[in-house]
Structures are given as structure tokens and as C-alpha cells.
Scaffold this active site. Sequence first.
Site, PDB file in Angstrom:
ATOM      1  CG  ASP A 137      -0.608   8.855   4.232  1.00 32.84           C
ATOM      2  OD1 ASP A 137       0.143   7.854   4.177  1.00 32.84           O
ATOM      3  OD2 ASP A 137      -0.637   9.604   5.227  1.00 32.84           O
ATOM      4  CG  ASP A 142       0.395  -8.659   6.783  1.00 30.70           C
ATOM      5  OD1 ASP A 142      -0.074  -9.281   7.742  1.00 30.70           O
ATOM      6  OD2 ASP A 142       0.589  -7.424   6.808  1.00 30.70           O
ATOM      7  N   GLY A 200       0.810  -1.218   0.000  1.00 27.59           N
ATOM      8  CA  GLY A 200       0.000   0.000   0.000  1.00 27.59           C
ATOM      9  C   GLY A 200       0.837   1.258   0.000  1.00 27.59           C
TER      10      GLY A 200
HETATM   11  P1  AMP Z   1       2.407  -3.001   8.077  1.00 27.00           P
HETATM   12  O1  AMP Z   1       1.765  -3.424   9.350  1.00 27.00           O
HETATM   13  O2  AMP Z   1       3.130  -1.688   8.129  1.00 27.00           O
HETATM   14  O3  AMP Z   1       3.275  -4.067   7.532  1.00 27.00           O
HETATM   15  O4  AMP Z   1       1.214  -2.711   7.011  1.00 27.00           O
HETATM   16  C1  AMP Z   1       0.072  -3.512   6.865  1.00 27.00           C
HETATM   17  C2  AMP Z   1      -0.646  -3.137   5.606  1.00 27.00           C
HETATM   18  O5  AMP Z   1      -1.060  -1.768   5.644  1.00 27.00           O
HETATM   19  C3  AMP Z   1       0.165  -3.274   4.318  1.00 27.00           C
HETATM   20  O6  AMP Z   1      -0.696  -3.674   3.295  1.00 27.00           O
HETATM   21  C4  AMP Z   1       0.678  -1.872   4.100  1.00 27.00           C
HETATM   22  O7  AMP Z   1       0.988  -1.613   2.754  1.00 27.00           O
HETATM   23  C5  AMP Z   1      -0.519  -1.041   4.541  1.00 27.00           C
HETATM   24  N1  AMP Z   1      -0.146   0.303   4.974  1.00 27.00           N
HETATM   25  C6  AMP Z   1       0.470   0.653   6.137  1.00 27.00           C
HETATM   26  N2  AMP Z   1       0.641   1.983   6.203  1.00 27.00           N
HETATM   27  C7  AMP Z   1       0.145   2.501   5.048  1.00 27.00           C
HETATM   28  C8  AMP Z   1       0.013   3.828   4.519  1.00 27.00           C
HETATM   29  N3  AMP Z   1       0.453   4.902   5.187  1.00 27.00           N
HETATM   30  N4  AMP Z   1      -0.556   3.952   3.301  1.00 27.00           N
HETATM   31  C9  AMP Z   1      -1.005   2.891   2.635  1.00 27.00           C
HETATM   32  N5  AMP Z   1      -0.938   1.632   3.071  1.00 27.00           N
HETATM   33  C10 AMP Z   1      -0.367   1.429   4.269  1.00 27.00           C
HETATM   34 MG    MG Z   2       3.766  -5.219   6.407  1.00 26.57          MG
END
Ligand code: AMP
Ligand code: MG
Length: 554
Positions: A170, A306, A137
Site C-alpha cells: 500500500d 536490496d 515501493g
Molecule cells: P524491505 O524489506 O522493507 O526493505 O522491503 C522490501 C521491498 O518491499 C522493497 O521493494 C519495498 O519498497 C517493498 N515494500 C515493503 N513494504 C511495502 C509497502 N507497504 N508498500 C509497498 N512496497 C513495500
Molecule cells: Mg529494503
Amino acid sequence: MSRYTIKLQALISLFLCLEPIGGEKSSYLHNKPFSSWSFNSHLLHQLPVEDYEGNFVRQVHNCVFSHVRPTPLQKGVQLKLLSRNALESCLDIDFTDARSSKKFLDFANGRLLLNESHAHRYGGHQFGEWAGQLGDGRAHLLGEYFSQQGERWELQLKGSGRTPYSRHGDGRAVLRSSIREFLSSEAMHHLGVPTSRAVSLVVSDDVVKRDPLYNGTVVEEKTAIVLRLAPSWFRFGSLEILSKSGEINLLSTVLDFIMRNHFAASVDVHHPDRYLQLFELVQRETIDMVVKWMKFGFAHGVCNTDNFSLMSITIDYGPFGFLDSYDPLFIPNLSDDGGRYALHRQPSVALFNLRKLFYAISPLLNSTQKSIIKTKLKAFNEEYQTKLVSAFRQKLGLVGDDRGDVMLVASLLHLMNETQADFTMTFRQLGAWRLNEIATAIIPNHLWALADLSKHSLFSSWCSAYYKRILGAEPSLTDQQRSTRLYAVNPRYILRNWMAESAIRMAENGDYSEAWRIHMVLQRPFEEQAPAEYSGYANRPPKWARKLLVSCSS
Ligand code: AMP
Ligand code: MG
């Protein structure tokens, strides 16, 4: 049975995690200036890309990637941190050239594209529940590079803008979390823990809104992009999404791709049991990774499927933490109320995640293969415990295998827990402790972590047991030999939360000198270094840092 015997048994369980749960100087001579460097995405083109373009959020089907360009940062863009080691040893790019190259800055900011870029489609179990489509994302896969050392590295930007998988986000990453990711990936690599790497940190004056403490106080924070590397960015969730959506042909295409490109040396890619073999390998290497986390007191913070790599490397650094005082219940993530991802739960969570991986590949397995995997999963605890005990035996500098070792380690951890002794420095200072001092339970003044430990009423009996165990196996061991052995496995410096925090506070005011110093020191975590001693990196953490919280809001 005495009160302490009962307590120690509980501690052994805790230690073994039996609880069930749902810039050094380059030595690479052939580095290229960035302007004559190139890479490609040929291999990745073997996997299907969504036949739809357009950068808006959607559910994606029947593909592994979506074609999408990064959105570069705009205002006040600067290259602030560059890992010489990652740049030169992984990418063969000349450090001095890259540091001053406008082209490299544009590349690391996602403005200059040398290939088509993609976002990866994956799903995942988050905090125990299936969360559906997640995906990159805020990350863009730029392509892959085959290094002079024969390694394959996938280049990815993180914080590089929205993609079809951004959901409500974002697409950005704030400065504080990007500094933490940069410093910790490189620090973990130099500790010998399998991990993604960080090449560069590009910062900007562009701001996004965040609620870092989840208390309704929204603040504007500066944004950054990290260029990071991994042999592959595929996660357990990369397979789960295909399985959950019934895309079974694609599931086998992806698995075969992974096997051909990453496991050809250890898995027979034409064998009918190849998926079984792959699973066994991933299980073994995931256990190895978690044992290394425990060995250095590292808690990942968000062990969702993930965030678990199929390459069994540490990825997606968020609200992680290294232990200061030993506490098996350590929860680095402010929003992990239930402590699902507490330090001592990591092996159970790894097992949970492996079960989800098993379900994901099940459609490709026959009944015999499934029952072999079930048996393998049942053996997880035993394999983990054997490897954990062996790792801690090493941390104590012990050779051979004694039945009392589990008790010796577990009781040391128990003493550390009750006296709040520092995890890293207690083990480190064992190397400075002379045999005659161990025998008499005497602690020289400068060994502050051991001095904390010695306040426990059972300290001297632990010393006798330790002394007996050392001499029993090696009667003529010298202090010098012990010390060399212990210093090689117990780091003097780790990325303590307060160190990351002070680097962040300074960086937020435009001063990256502390971040740079920490990065340099943590490239040689097992060696005593003057700048690190001066900065207090091997001291008791400062009082102001005791209540630091790490947020998932990154
Ligand atoms: P994480 O826990 O950071 O590994 O993220 C979990 C999910 O949320 C993944 O699909 C990331 O790409 C998405 N994600 C986290 N932060 C953002 C952000 N600021 N904008 C878009 N997607 C995000
Ligand atoms: Mg992640």
C-alpha cells in the site's frame, strides 16, 4: 581434551563466525530557516528516468528511476519527532524554525515538493533467492543537498505512498516501524556505526491494515512518514537488476556515476581496473560495517542484497534488534524461521551478498580482474576475523596483540552465553571493575551484569587470565585509565527492544515524550545521564519485555 576445551573451540568458531552459509544543542552557526533553504537533483539527472509516467505497478526497464510524486498523509498530520543533529549538521536547516514551520511539515509529508521526486528501480536476493524487481515501493527520492560541511545527502521520504514498484503493497509505513527507524538510525549514528540518518517523523490518523504477528489477526494501524538521508540510496540490488536484465551499458553508467560522486578520493575513475578497485573498497567497508554491528550486538534482521548499501552504511531498518542477554543465535525477525539472519550469521551473509555483487559487475570485468576478486572473496573471513578480534580487544580495554586474545574473548562470550549475561552492560561494567577486584574475582553489588556472569564455574579462571593479560601489557595501568578507555568504547545505552516498545505504546496513545527522551539519551550513548538512569535504560530489561517479537510486517 576436556569437555570445556571442545566447547570453547566451538565457541571460538561461533565468535569468529566460521560457519558457511548459502537533540543536542547546535554548534552549526549558519543554519537557514526552511523558507530560504533549497536543494536540487542535478546530479541524479545524469541517470536515466523512465520515459513513461503514471502511478501504477509495472515492470520497468532501461532506467534507474521512475518519476512519481509522493502521496501525502491526509488526516491529523503532525510533526512529532525531529532530529536536531541531522537537520542542522546535514541539511543546515534551523531546528527551531523547522519545528514550527507549516512549510516544513508539508515538505516532510510529501505535500510540498521543491524538486521532481523519483522512485528508484532495484532488485535483490531475498532470503537467498533472486526476487526480481523490487524498487522503492513506498519511498520517494526528493533530491540531493550539498552541506556546508561538504557532504552530499540524498533526501528520501519513506512511507510516502505507492509507486510503480509497490507490487502488492500500500506504499505506507506504520507508526511503530517508523518510530523504530527514526530512533535506531540516529542511535546508530551516535554509536559511530555507518548508517542512514533520520530527520523527521510525521504521523497521521490515516490507517492501513497489517497482520503484525503473522497469525491471521489483521489490525488497523496508524501511518507515518520518515524523512531520511544517505550519501546515496544505491544498494547491491541497484546493480543486480541491471546485470540480470542484460542492461550492461547502463550498469557501467551507474557504476561510473557512483565512483565519480562517492569514491573519487579512493578509486581512480579513469583506470581500467576501476570496477575492481570499487569492489575491493565495498568489500572492505562492508566488513567494517558488520564488525561494528557485532561490536554493539546489533542484528539487522533482513540482510537481503536490496538492503545492503553500496556505501556500506546500515539502511532499511525493519525487524532489527540489539542484544540484551548475549546469544549468538539471536534472531530479531519473527518471520526469519531458519535464522538465516541471526546475529552470528551476519558476516557469512555479507560474504554471500558480496558474491552476488561480484556476479552483478562481472560483465564489466576481464578474467584477470575476476580472479583477483575471487581471491579477495576467499580472504573475506581472515579480514573479518582480524578486525573482529581487534574490535573486541578494544572492548576489553586491551592494548597490544596477544595470541591468547581470541580465546580470552571467545571464552568471555561463552560465559556470557551460559549465564545469560547482558551483552552491553557486561562490557560497560568492565570499566567500573577495579584491578584488585578482577585479580580476586570479586564483583561489587551494583555491577549486576558482571554479577550474573560470575555465577559461571569458570568465572574466576577467566578473571585470572584477564588480569594477567592486562598487567602483562601495561603493568602500571591505573583503574582510572582503564575506566576512561573502556567507557569510550562500550556504550551504557543502546536502543533496547523494550525501550522502543514502550516509546511506541505511548506514541500510539499520542504521547511522544518517551520516544523523545530515548532519542535525546541515545545521542550520548557513552555518557551516564540522569534521565536515562531514572528510566532504567541501563538496568536489566523488564520482565514484560522478554517475549517481545519484532515483525517484518511494517
Ligand atoms: P524491505 O524489506 O522493507 O526493505 O522491503 C522490501 C521491498 O518491499 C522493497 O521493494 C519495498 O519498497 C517493498 N515494500 C515493503 N513494504 C511495502 C509497502 N507497504 N508498500 C509497498 N512496497 C513495500
Ligand atoms: Mg529494503
